[in-house]
Structures are given as C-alpha cells and as structure tokens.
Design a protein around this motif. Structure first.
Motif, PDB file in Angstrom:
ATOM      1  N   GLY A  51      19.458  27.745  44.329  1.00  0.00           N
ATOM      2  CA  GLY A  51      18.143  28.729  44.115  1.00  0.00           C
ATOM      3  C   GLY A  51      18.508  29.388  42.696  1.00  0.00           C
ATOM      4  O   GLY A  51      17.887  30.504  42.353  1.00  0.00           O
ATOM      5  N   ARG A  52      19.152  28.913  41.763  1.00  0.00           N
ATOM      6  CA  ARG A  52      19.455  29.744  40.464  1.00  0.00           C
ATOM      7  C   ARG A  52      18.586  29.248  39.385  1.00  0.00           C
ATOM      8  O   ARG A  52      18.122  27.665  39.233  1.00  0.00           O
ATOM      9  CB  ARG A  52      20.913  29.333  39.975  1.00  0.00           C
ATOM     10  CG  ARG A  52      21.037  29.839  38.684  1.00  0.00           C
ATOM     11  CD  ARG A  52      22.707  30.091  38.392  1.00  0.00           C
ATOM     12  NE  ARG A  52      23.135  31.276  39.267  1.00  0.00           N
ATOM     13  CZ  ARG A  52      24.447  31.940  39.524  1.00  0.00           C
ATOM     14  NH1 ARG A  52      25.444  31.017  38.309  1.00  0.00           N
ATOM     15  NH2 ARG A  52      24.687  32.875  39.931  1.00  0.00           N
ATOM     16  N   ILE A  53      18.010  29.876  38.732  1.00  0.00           N
ATOM     17  CA  ILE A  53      17.098  29.796  37.591  1.00  0.00           C
ATOM     18  C   ILE A  53      18.026  30.176  36.361  1.00  0.00           C
ATOM     19  O   ILE A  53      18.552  31.182  36.063  1.00  0.00           O
ATOM     20  CB  ILE A  53      15.864  30.735  37.570  1.00  0.00           C
ATOM     21  CG1 ILE A  53      15.324  30.735  38.956  1.00  0.00           C
ATOM     22  CG2 ILE A  53      15.205  29.991  36.528  1.00  0.00           C
ATOM     23  CD1 ILE A  53      14.658  29.256  39.384  1.00  0.00           C
ATOM     24  N   LEU A  54      18.135  28.850  35.370  1.00  0.00           N
ATOM     25  CA  LEU A  54      18.984  29.229  34.389  1.00  0.00           C
ATOM     26  C   LEU A  54      18.101  28.999  33.036  1.00  0.00           C
ATOM     27  O   LEU A  54      17.143  28.457  33.153  1.00  0.00           O
ATOM     28  CB  LEU A  54      19.962  28.241  34.074  1.00  0.00           C
ATOM     29  CG  LEU A  54      21.154  28.178  35.191  1.00  0.00           C
ATOM     30  CD1 LEU A  54      21.847  26.753  34.956  1.00  0.00           C
ATOM     31  CD2 LEU A  54      21.908  29.396  35.037  1.00  0.00           C
ATOM     32  N   ARG A  55      18.440  29.974  31.954  1.00  0.00           N
ATOM     33  CA  ARG A  55      17.838  29.541  30.590  1.00  0.00           C
ATOM     34  C   ARG A  55      19.029  28.823  29.564  1.00  0.00           C
ATOM     35  O   ARG A  55      20.117  29.246  29.655  1.00  0.00           O
ATOM     36  CB  ARG A  55      17.385  30.879  29.981  1.00  0.00           C
ATOM     37  CG  ARG A  55      16.917  30.856  28.509  1.00  0.00           C
ATOM     38  CD  ARG A  55      16.705  32.159  27.859  1.00  0.00           C
ATOM     39  NE  ARG A  55      15.675  32.997  28.776  1.00  0.00           N
ATOM     40  CZ  ARG A  55      15.973  34.015  29.206  1.00  0.00           C
ATOM     41  NH1 ARG A  55      17.503  34.436  29.546  1.00  0.00           N
ATOM     42  NH2 ARG A  55      15.097  34.902  29.620  1.00  0.00           N
ATOM     43  N   ILE A  56      18.556  27.642  29.118  1.00  0.00           N
ATOM     44  CA  ILE A  56      19.491  26.986  28.156  1.00  0.00           C
ATOM     45  C   ILE A  56      18.778  27.046  26.595  1.00  0.00           C
ATOM     46  O   ILE A  56      17.779  26.831  26.721  1.00  0.00           O
ATOM     47  CB  ILE A  56      19.822  25.636  28.757  1.00  0.00           C
ATOM     48  CG1 ILE A  56      20.210  25.522  30.149  1.00  0.00           C
ATOM     49  CG2 ILE A  56      20.368  24.664  27.505  1.00  0.00           C
ATOM     50  CD1 ILE A  56      20.230  24.288  30.620  1.00  0.00           C
ATOM     51  N   ALA A  57      19.632  27.403  25.822  1.00  0.00           N
ATOM     52  CA  ALA A  57      19.189  27.774  24.276  1.00  0.00           C
ATOM     53  C   ALA A  57      19.092  25.969  23.842  1.00  0.00           C
ATOM     54  O   ALA A  57      19.983  25.215  23.855  1.00  0.00           O
ATOM     55  CB  ALA A  57      20.129  28.378  23.641  1.00  0.00           C
ATOM     56  N   ILE A  58      18.148  25.497  23.395  1.00  0.00           N
ATOM     57  CA  ILE A  58      17.903  24.243  22.858  1.00  0.00           C
ATOM     58  C   ILE A  58      18.762  23.902  21.745  1.00  0.00           C
ATOM     59  O   ILE A  58      19.319  23.127  21.754  1.00  0.00           O
ATOM     60  CB  ILE A  58      16.426  24.022  22.495  1.00  0.00           C
ATOM     61  CG1 ILE A  58      15.635  23.860  23.768  1.00  0.00           C
ATOM     62  CG2 ILE A  58      16.366  22.741  21.596  1.00  0.00           C
ATOM     63  CD1 ILE A  58      14.093  23.839  23.422  1.00  0.00           C
ATOM     64  N   ASP A  59      19.031  24.896  20.801  1.00  0.00           N
ATOM     65  CA  ASP A  59      19.993  24.556  19.673  1.00  0.00           C
ATOM     66  C   ASP A  59      21.483  24.872  19.969  1.00  0.00           C
ATOM     67  O   ASP A  59      22.269  24.684  19.148  1.00  0.00           O
ATOM     68  CB  ASP A  59      19.507  25.656  18.603  1.00  0.00           C
ATOM     69  CG  ASP A  59      18.365  25.393  17.972  1.00  0.00           C
ATOM     70  OD1 ASP A  59      17.649  24.272  18.128  1.00  0.00           O
ATOM     71  OD2 ASP A  59      17.843  26.490  17.293  1.00  0.00           O
ATOM     72  N   ASN A  60      21.558  25.319  21.247  1.00  0.00           N
ATOM     73  CA  ASN A  60      22.900  25.475  21.628  1.00  0.00           C
ATOM     74  C   ASN A  60      23.057  25.376  23.080  1.00  0.00           C
ATOM     75  O   ASN A  60      23.296  26.494  23.983  1.00  0.00           O
ATOM     76  CB  ASN A  60      23.495  26.857  21.171  1.00  0.00           C
ATOM     77  CG  ASN A  60      25.127  27.209  21.632  1.00  0.00           C
ATOM     78  OD1 ASN A  60      25.764  26.407  21.868  1.00  0.00           O
ATOM     79  ND2 ASN A  60      25.591  28.241  21.589  1.00  0.00           N
TER      80      ASN A  60
END
Length: 307
Positions: A209-218
């Motif tokens: 149940g984890r929500i992650l944010r991933i930087a597209i440029d990194n």
C-alpha cells in the motif's frame, strides 16, 4: 491485479498480518504501520456497466479512447471490451491477461498484456490497435515484461509500464530506455500515473500500500507520498490503480474496497468510498467529479465525488 491469494479469500487479512509481522523492521524503507484511513465526505455510487457473470467478468482496468468510448479489461476472459456512451457493448478484442488500457498520443489504444504469474515463462508487454475500427486488430508494441499491470503516458508521449520488477520506460518507437529503467527498479510496482515532472506509483513490496513519487528526470529519486492501511487497524492495504485530477489530488483503489483520496503535497489521505475490492479508476470525460471504478466482481461502478 497482482494478488497473493484467490479473489475474495477470507485468508487475505491474515496473510497481510503475517507479511507485516515478518517484514524486516530495520529495512531502510520500512515504516510504522499506518493508522486506518479515516472517512471523508462520502461519494455517491451506482453501476455504470454491470457484470454478466460475477468474478469471471472481473474488470481489471478501465479507460477511455479519444472518441469517448469506454474500454474494460476482462482479465479472466482474455479480452478488452468497448462500450459506447449509452453503455452498449460494441467490440470485443482478444488480449491475453489484459491490464491497463490507455489512449496514446497517436490516437491508438495501448493495452498491457500478460498480467499474470505465467509471464515468468510467457512474458507480457503492451499491444496497441485502432480503437475506432469495427474489428480492432491488436499488434505487439513492446514485450518481455514480468507481470506488467499499470501504464501511463507523460506529456512527451513516452510510455511507462508498472511491472513486478519496477517501472519500465518505453520510447515512442517501442524501444526500452534501459538506463532509466534500471534506476527506477522498485519491486511490486502496480499502478502508475504521470503528472508534470513526476510519476506516481503504487507499490506492494514491503510495506504493502505504498504510494511513491518518482522524478521523471532522475528516476533514482523516489519519495514516499503515503502508506495506506486497510479498514482493519494496523493492517497494510494492497494499493492497485490510481489517477490524478486537475487539482493534483490522487485517487487510489485498494483490495480492501477503499477509494482513497491522497493529497501528494501533505500525504493526507481519507476514503471517499468503502465497499467491494476495487481494481482500477478513471475520470469520466466531460463530467467533473465523476469517476468510473473497476471491481473484482466485474461491475464497473460510477462514482460521484463530493464537491
């Protein structure tokens, strides 16, 4: 879809407790179990497309094409189905264990296939076809993925696929950006949506149940937005699909049957809906505050969000 037990199994809560209790407490990304998600103003719910045969018609994913037709992935029937604005079934396209259905920048419909444990020996990928054709013919766009499920396009038209190994970046010519993909590895990636310079991903490794944010440029830059819990105190939920609205608010579906509203800026979360297990969610074109949600029973629900 990625489930550890059969749909509806009464062992599911117990299995999650075992997983939670056996997780390495010293792991770098481990966290204290979240409190049960509080309720916020409730949504109104109806049925947009009823299931013909419950469970067999499991609606794994839902999405719209550029013409405004609704497409539903029927994972146990190995087809995706097209419904017009009146709700009438107008086409059935064979796709093996279909997952996400997404309209591409070229007007074609892209459908994840191989969303099944069998992809270990029969890899999955993405097919595409003309959604406006009377009898659409799918062709393979990219392949070689283990249990792919979610998919999203960014503003440049690049495709991202959430698979068991993590997030895979696919260029517009169908080639895989290997260097980017290696940096975005995150076991248990499931749903994915693009917004601005970020990807938001549901991940069900440890914890669930984890929500992650991933930087597209990194893509090695990954931050935790929220950890969701189920209706049971202290038990992590299985986060499935998600969308982001015009205000930047996430809506996430879960195995325990919650539609969870998450503010990425604060991590604050509350459930606008609690009921049957939800698999997917899409915004209804031209209808503000209305979503459609797929379910394990096969019904596609119409959800009117509180204003």
């Amino acid at each position: 879809m990625r489930r550890l037990l059969r749909p509806g199994s009464l062992l599911w809560p117990a299995a999650l407790v075992v997983l939670a209790c056996t997780a390495p407490v010293a792991a770098a990304d481990s966290v204290t179990a979240a409190s049960p998600i509080a309720a916020c103003a409730p949504a109104l719910v109806g049925t947009a497309v009823p299931a013909g045969i419950p469970v067999l018609d499991w609606s794994e994913n839902v999405g719209y094409d550029a013409q405004g037709n609704l497409w539903v992935s029927r994972i146990y029937r190995n087809v995706v189905q097209r419904y017009d604005r009146s709700g009438a079934l107008t086409a059935t396209v064979p796709v093996e264990f279909p997952g996400a259905v997404r309209s591409g920048p070229d007007g074609l419909l892209y459908v994840v296939y191989g969303d099944s444990p069998t992809s270990a020996v029969r890899p999955g990928g993405v097919v595409r076809f003309d959604p406006a054709a009377e009898d659409p013919k799918p062709e393979v766009f990219v392949s070689g993925f283990a249990m792919p499920n979610g998919a999203a396009f960014d503003a440049s038209g690049t495709l991202y696929v959430a698979a068991m190994s993590g997030v895979i970046r696919v260029r517009t010519d169908g080639s895989i950006d290997t260097a980017w993909t290696e940096q975005a590895a995150k076991t248990g990636a499931n749903g994915i949506v693009a917004h601005g310079d970020s990807l938001y991903v549901t991940a069900n490794g440890i914890p669930f149940g984890r929500i992650l944010r991933i930087a597209i440029d990194n893509p090695s830059q990954q931050t935790v937005v929220a950890d969701l819990s189920s209706v049971l105190p202290g038990v992590p939920d299985f986060a499935d699909d998600l969308l982001i609205d015009a205000d930047g608010i996430l809506y996430v579906t879960t195995l325990s049957g919650q539609l969870v509203r998450v503010d990425p800026a604060t991590g604050g979360a509350c459930a606008v809906l609690t009921g049957q297990p939800l698999t997917s969610v899409v915004a209804t074109p031209g209808r503000p505050n209305e979503l459609l949600a797929g379910t394990e029973s096969g019904d596609v629900l119409r959800v009117q969000l509180p204003r």
